[in-house]
Design a protein around this motif. Structure first.
Motif, mmCIF file in Angstrom:
data_model
loop_
_atom_site.group_PDB
_atom_site.id
_atom_site.type_symbol
_atom_site.label_atom_id
_atom_site.label_comp_id
_atom_site.label_asym_id
_atom_site.label_seq_id
_atom_site.Cartn_x
_atom_site.Cartn_y
_atom_site.Cartn_z
ATOM 1 N N ILE A 297 40.405 -1.072 15.796
ATOM 2 C CA ILE A 297 41.400 -0.306 16.574
ATOM 3 C C ILE A 297 41.192 1.182 16.347
ATOM 4 N N SER A 298 40.933 1.559 15.099
ATOM 5 C CA SER A 298 40.699 2.977 14.789
ATOM 6 C C SER A 298 39.476 3.505 15.523
ATOM 7 N N ALA A 299 38.445 2.665 15.650
ATOM 8 C CA ALA A 299 37.228 3.083 16.351
ATOM 9 C C ALA A 299 37.495 3.252 17.841
ATOM 10 N N PHE A 300 38.320 2.387 18.407
ATOM 11 C CA PHE A 300 38.702 2.527 19.814
ATOM 12 C C PHE A 300 39.550 3.774 20.019
ATOM 13 N N ALA A 301 40.519 3.995 19.143
ATOM 14 C CA ALA A 301 41.341 5.219 19.116
ATOM 15 C C ALA A 301 41.927 5.580 20.475
ATOM 16 N N PRO A 302 42.815 4.752 21.006
ATOM 17 C CA PRO A 302 43.426 5.079 22.307
ATOM 18 C C PRO A 302 44.274 6.343 22.224
ATOM 19 N N THR A 303 44.199 7.143 23.262
ATOM 20 C CA THR A 303 44.990 8.380 23.322
ATOM 21 C C THR A 303 45.945 8.393 24.519
ATOM 22 N N GLN A 304 45.700 7.504 25.516
ATOM 23 C CA GLN A 304 46.524 7.490 26.724
ATOM 24 C C GLN A 304 46.836 6.048 27.132
ATOM 25 N N TRP A 305 47.921 5.895 27.903
ATOM 26 C CA TRP A 305 48.275 4.571 28.421
ATOM 27 C C TRP A 305 48.925 4.724 29.792
ATOM 28 N N ARG A 306 48.949 3.618 30.532
ATOM 29 C CA ARG A 306 49.702 3.577 31.781
ATOM 30 C C ARG A 306 49.869 2.128 32.234
ATOM 31 N N LEU A 307 50.802 1.905 33.148
ATOM 32 C CA LEU A 307 50.938 0.617 33.815
ATOM 33 C C LEU A 307 50.171 0.682 35.124
ATOM 34 N N ASP A 308 49.427 -0.385 35.436
ATOM 35 C CA ASP A 308 48.614 -0.388 36.647
ATOM 36 C C ASP A 308 48.512 -1.816 37.176
ATOM 37 N N HIS A 309 49.142 -2.065 38.333
ATOM 38 C CA HIS A 309 49.096 -3.381 38.970
ATOM 39 C C HIS A 309 49.473 -4.504 38.000
ATOM 40 N N GLY A 310 50.556 -4.288 37.259
ATOM 41 C CA GLY A 310 51.063 -5.320 36.365
ATOM 42 C C GLY A 310 50.368 -5.398 35.021
ATOM 43 N N GLN A 311 49.368 -4.559 34.796
ATOM 44 C CA GLN A 311 48.685 -4.529 33.507
ATOM 45 C C GLN A 311 49.041 -3.263 32.743
ATOM 46 N N MET A 312 48.987 -3.332 31.417
ATOM 47 C CA MET A 312 49.091 -2.146 30.587
ATOM 48 C C MET A 312 47.682 -1.747 30.178
ATOM 49 N N LEU A 313 47.337 -0.502 30.419
ATOM 50 C CA LEU A 313 46.007 0.002 30.078
ATOM 51 C C LEU A 313 46.114 0.971 28.911
ATOM 52 N N LEU A 314 45.260 0.772 27.910
ATOM 53 C CA LEU A 314 45.084 1.736 26.830
ATOM 54 C C LEU A 314 43.715 2.365 27.004
ATOM 55 N N MET A 315 43.650 3.702 26.936
ATOM 56 C CA MET A 315 42.403 4.412 27.210
ATOM 57 C C MET A 315 42.056 5.349 26.061
ATOM 58 N N SER A 316 40.784 5.345 25.692
ATOM 59 C CA SER A 316 40.308 6.205 24.610
ATOM 60 C C SER A 316 39.791 7.526 25.165
ATOM 61 N N GLN A 317 39.553 8.464 24.255
ATOM 62 C CA GLN A 317 39.019 9.769 24.652
ATOM 63 C C GLN A 317 37.632 9.634 25.274
ATOM 64 N N SER A 318 36.891 8.601 24.855
ATOM 65 C CA SER A 318 35.525 8.404 25.348
ATOM 66 C C SER A 318 35.491 7.744 26.722
ATOM 67 N N GLY A 319 36.657 7.296 27.220
ATOM 68 C CA GLY A 319 36.711 6.669 28.535
ATOM 69 C C GLY A 319 36.784 5.154 28.503
#
Length: 231
Positions: free
Chosen positions: A181-203
């Protein structure tokens, strides 16, 4: 004119007539679908305005109503006096002389996008759907735990409503997370078409789907699934 040419000409005329009729029906259907209440907003919904589109005519286009706070939230709405269907699939909000203030095209059912040069993209969304999304967003904000299938917590994180770019919001990891999880290091999130997305700085993006209101499972599924639990 030869008989064969006459047949071809008649067929072409019929096709053109059918095309014109289809375009008229498309515009008529779009007009009917647009009558009602809509939320006009910035992409991240930090500024919103309720617009009621009506089916009866104004001096230019059709009538509409803007809620009192629109001009303060979105200053360009001061210019809007009516609405119309322009072309096959354009919903136009226009000024008193009929000139466009902003044109919208549908990007998915019940959601339209419009661009104002120098300002950016604005969203026109069915009001009921927009309020449902806002309610869903409010339910997501707060502390979560990531666990494996055995229920063992491997990371804590906080979803916030702090804007982090168009449609995205900040997420913060708590200390002592699993190395994956630390390696993924998500910095942003949003809801999109019923899913929760976690996004890292690397994309990189992780997708989660809801099992229930308090539990979301990472997809695609695996033998040892990663689950997010509301705290």
């Amino acid at each position: 004119m030869t008989p064969r040419f006459g047949i071809v000409l008649a067929a072409l005329s019929a096709l053109i007539a059918c095309g014109n009729q289809a375009r008229a029906q498309d515009a008529s259907t779009l007009k009917k679908d647009m009558i009602g209440q809509w939320e006009l907003s910035t992409t991240e919904r930090s500024k919103t305005c309720v617009v009621t589109l009506k089916g009866d005519g104004a001096s230019q286009g059709m009538k509409l109503e803007l809620e009192p706070g629109c001009a303060a939230a979105l200053p360009f709405t001061k210019e809007i006096a009516a609405w119309s269907i322009a072309g096959l699939d354009i919903v136009r909000l226009q000024d008193a002389s009929g000139q466009p203030v902003i044109d919208f095209t549908e990007v998915e059912s019940g959601i339209l996008e419009g661009l104002r040069q120098g300002e950016g993209i604005y969203i026109l969304q069915n009001l009921a759907a927009a309020r449902s999304l806002a309610k869903s967003m409010d339910q997501m904000i707060g502390d979560w735990a990531m666990v494996r299938s055995n229920g063992q917590p491997i990371c804590g994180l906080t979803l916030t409503n702090n804007e982090a770019g168009p449609d995205n919001f900040q997420v913060f990891l708590k200390p002592k997370c699993d190395p994956a999880i630390s390696a993924f290091a998500p910095t942003q999130w949003r809801l999109d078409h019923g899913q929760m997305l976690l996004m890292s700085q690397s994309g990189e993006t992780w997708q989660f789907e809801a099992d229930d209101n308090a539990q979301w499972r990472k997809v695609p599924d695996s033998a040892d699934p990663l689950i997010m639990l509301r705290q």
